[in-house]
Enzyme design. Sequence first.
Site, PDB file in Angstrom:
ATOM      1  N   GLU A  39      11.499  -2.832   3.040  1.00 14.09           N
ATOM      2  CA  GLU A  39      12.517  -2.799   2.328  1.00 14.09           C
ATOM      3  C   GLU A  39      12.312  -1.932   1.015  1.00 14.09           C
ATOM      4  OE1 GLU A  39      15.549  -3.415   3.309  1.00 14.09           O
ATOM      5  OE2 GLU A  39      16.350  -2.985   1.403  1.00 14.09           O
ATOM      6  N   HIS A  41      10.642   0.897   0.744  1.00 13.52           N
ATOM      7  CA  HIS A  41      10.775   2.272   1.195  1.00 13.52           C
ATOM      8  C   HIS A  41      12.412   2.430   1.580  1.00 13.52           C
ATOM      9  CE1 HIS A  41       6.601   1.558   2.736  1.00 13.52           C
ATOM     10  NE2 HIS A  41       6.418   2.528   1.810  1.00 13.52           N
ATOM     11  N   LYS A 153       6.771   0.927  -8.307  1.00 17.45           N
ATOM     12  CA  LYS A 153       5.638   0.084  -8.390  1.00 17.45           C
ATOM     13  C   LYS A 153       4.302   0.749  -8.600  1.00 17.45           C
ATOM     14  CE  LYS A 153       3.527  -2.422  -4.476  1.00 17.45           C
ATOM     15  NZ  LYS A 153       2.309  -1.687  -4.443  1.00 17.45           N
TER      16      LYS A 153
END
Length: 285
Positions: A39, A41, A153
């Site tokens: 999810e 990406h 991230k």
Amino acid sequence: MTTEIEIVRTVADLRAKVAAWRANGETVAMVPTMGAIHEGHMSLVRQAKGLADRVVSSIFVNPLQFGPSEDFEAYPRGEARDAELLASAGAELLYAPNAREMYPDGFSTTVHVADLTEDLCRRERPDHFDGVATVVAKLLLQCGPDIAIFGEKDYQQLLIIKRLVRDLNIPVEIVGGAIVRESDGLALSSRNAYLSDAERETAPLLRAAIHQAAQQMAAGDASEAALKNARAALEAAGFRVDYLEARDPQTLAPLSGAASSARILVAAFLGQTRLIDNMSVPPQA
Ligand code: PAF
């Protein structure tokens, strides 16, 4: 119903597709990945879709960014499933070159971003960012998108890519995509699949610890005190902390004392699995 996505495997075919879009006056966004699509990406692809007419995603498990004892061989691969997920998020084209297309015989160039790469993830993974910078420079030059999106991230990676694009005058805008988390706070990562059931239960503490530290710093506590508490909480839960630091959000310069604007960055092992996460100060959520 299967969603369609066209797959190209050569630089020439990729450039032909992008040139055809450009001839129609369409803008192009790129979302580079190493596959194992989740999810996180897909949210980058959706974001890309809102910023450009066409979205091309790439899948290439880049051998240059894995250390000799890392998980290059074991890294999850499944192109058919990945292609479907990327298509369902809105990507029109998948660029999936093989290693020979990316690194032909005699390939001998390395892109090294000297600033921003000297510590944090580099301590544990010394050649990682040279591998990332080299493949990202190639992907951007191969595709020639207007915009390319990378997840926050990998915050250090995102800043390195912004710097490399600036330094090499690659004509593309680099955009960060917000971290996507499980409902319990664990940041999505392809490597979460390596966690045992017990480790998976512990893993959300990583986000909880840095969120607490970010709140403390936003309330005026010195970074040293906030990070000391976070480290103690992580170690008590069984993490082996690689690094846990408060840095300048743009330059990654170390911060000390009280700082109202910062980025807390953490890498920690749970068993064999190395997890990374980061949080703005003040925290967003
Ligand atoms: O973040 C990743 O998935 C990779 O490091 C990237 C940017 C696709 C380069 O291989």
